[in-house]
Design a protein around this motif. Sequence first.
Motif, mmCIF file in Angstrom:
data_model
loop_
_atom_site.group_PDB
_atom_site.id
_atom_site.type_symbol
_atom_site.label_atom_id
_atom_site.label_comp_id
_atom_site.label_asym_id
_atom_site.label_seq_id
_atom_site.Cartn_x
_atom_site.Cartn_y
_atom_site.Cartn_z
ATOM 1 N N LYS A 34 41.082 36.851 39.078
ATOM 2 C CA LYS A 34 40.022 36.168 38.320
ATOM 3 C C LYS A 34 39.236 37.166 37.481
ATOM 4 O O LYS A 34 38.787 36.852 36.392
ATOM 5 C CB LYS A 34 39.063 35.434 39.264
ATOM 6 N N THR A 35 39.073 38.367 38.016
ATOM 7 C CA THR A 35 38.306 39.406 37.340
ATOM 8 C C THR A 35 39.102 40.046 36.206
ATOM 9 O O THR A 35 38.542 40.394 35.172
ATOM 10 C CB THR A 35 37.881 40.496 38.351
ATOM 11 N N LEU A 36 40.394 40.202 36.403
ATOM 12 C CA LEU A 36 41.244 40.839 35.399
ATOM 13 C C LEU A 36 41.388 39.962 34.167
ATOM 14 O O LEU A 36 41.482 38.742 34.274
ATOM 15 C CB LEU A 36 42.638 41.097 35.974
ATOM 16 N N ASP A 37 41.441 40.580 33.040
ATOM 17 C CA ASP A 37 41.743 39.851 31.807
ATOM 18 C C ASP A 37 43.180 40.200 31.432
ATOM 19 O O ASP A 37 43.431 40.925 30.484
ATOM 20 C CB ASP A 37 40.772 40.243 30.697
ATOM 21 N N ASN A 65 46.544 32.603 35.958
ATOM 22 C CA ASN A 65 47.959 32.629 35.659
ATOM 23 C C ASN A 65 48.717 32.859 36.966
ATOM 24 O O ASN A 65 49.262 33.932 37.197
ATOM 25 C CB ASN A 65 48.222 33.733 34.636
ATOM 26 N N VAL A 66 48.671 31.835 37.853
ATOM 27 C CA VAL A 66 49.235 31.939 39.194
ATOM 28 C C VAL A 66 50.321 30.888 39.375
ATOM 29 O O VAL A 66 50.152 29.739 38.989
ATOM 30 C CB VAL A 66 48.147 31.736 40.279
ATOM 31 N N LYS A 133 37.323 44.453 49.150
ATOM 32 C CA LYS A 133 36.749 44.766 47.839
ATOM 33 C C LYS A 133 37.713 44.416 46.704
ATOM 34 O O LYS A 133 38.542 45.244 46.302
ATOM 35 C CB LYS A 133 36.377 46.240 47.778
ATOM 36 N N PRO A 134 37.599 43.216 46.164
ATOM 37 C CA PRO A 134 38.490 42.804 45.070
ATOM 38 C C PRO A 134 38.441 43.740 43.865
ATOM 39 O O PRO A 134 39.454 43.940 43.201
ATOM 40 C CB PRO A 134 37.993 41.407 44.689
ATOM 41 N N LEU A 135 37.279 44.337 43.596
ATOM 42 C CA LEU A 135 37.182 45.224 42.439
ATOM 43 C C LEU A 135 37.997 46.508 42.619
ATOM 44 O O LEU A 135 38.489 47.078 41.644
ATOM 45 C CB LEU A 135 35.725 45.556 42.126
ATOM 46 N N GLU A 136 38.163 46.941 43.857
ATOM 47 C CA GLU A 136 39.052 48.079 44.121
ATOM 48 C C GLU A 136 40.495 47.703 43.808
ATOM 49 O O GLU A 136 41.248 48.495 43.246
ATOM 50 C CB GLU A 136 38.953 48.533 45.581
ATOM 51 N N LEU A 137 40.873 46.487 44.169
ATOM 52 C CA LEU A 137 42.219 46.010 43.851
ATOM 53 C C LEU A 137 42.392 45.916 42.338
ATOM 54 O O LEU A 137 43.428 46.312 41.808
ATOM 55 C CB LEU A 137 42.502 44.663 44.517
ATOM 56 N N VAL A 138 41.393 45.422 41.644
ATOM 57 C CA VAL A 138 41.450 45.350 40.178
ATOM 58 C C VAL A 138 41.753 46.739 39.607
ATOM 59 O O VAL A 138 42.626 46.895 38.744
ATOM 60 C CB VAL A 138 40.115 44.812 39.592
ATOM 61 N N GLN A 139 41.049 47.745 40.100
ATOM 62 C CA GLN A 139 41.253 49.108 39.591
ATOM 63 C C GLN A 139 42.654 49.606 39.889
ATOM 64 O O GLN A 139 43.287 50.251 39.054
ATOM 65 C CB GLN A 139 40.210 50.071 40.170
ATOM 66 N N LYS A 140 43.182 49.304 41.076
ATOM 67 C CA LYS A 140 44.535 49.754 41.430
ATOM 68 C C LYS A 140 45.584 49.067 40.553
ATOM 69 O O LYS A 140 46.578 49.688 40.163
ATOM 70 C CB LYS A 140 44.837 49.512 42.908
#
Length: 184
Positions: A34-37, A65-66, A133-140
Amino acid sequence: FSFNEEVNQKGDYFIAVNSLNPRKNIQVILEAFKTLDLHQFKLKIIGGSFNTIFKNDLLGSDSLNVEFLNDISDVELKKEMEGAKALINGSFYEGFGLSALEAMSVSTPCILSNIPVYKELYNETALFFDPGKPLELVQKIKDLIDLENYTDLCKKSFELSQKFNWEITSQRYISIIENLKKTK
């Protein structure tokens, strides 16, 4: 299997082999997406029966996009893993985490929660994040997309998977059992 760089063409999607079990933490992956564009990348979730009610509960009103792939065959699973940019697993707990090893066996890198079993098995190969931490996943995910030596990571993943072998494992178990018999 063998590693073949020419055959190792990855698609425009990430994969998660998951269930609705709370320990599997599918929510962290959905929150990250959801956070990723990243409209150029899709998330394919493979698992048990994700019926329409559960899909709506998981996705909420935000459009992602799932794609949910229910009860696919082993052949289809292998094909999906081969084509994925990476496998993502956000589990809070795993006994072993076979899906990561399966992905690596077809040269697909993994982004995994930093739980002890994953760190022990895949420390030199996978990318890790805190499952809370979803934002850590976003960064990875961003790190993996921007990785200059992505093909090297695919090869490293494949090579690590080759260290795991059913024949060797069964021989070790037999040896342990025989040693236990001798001590009685």
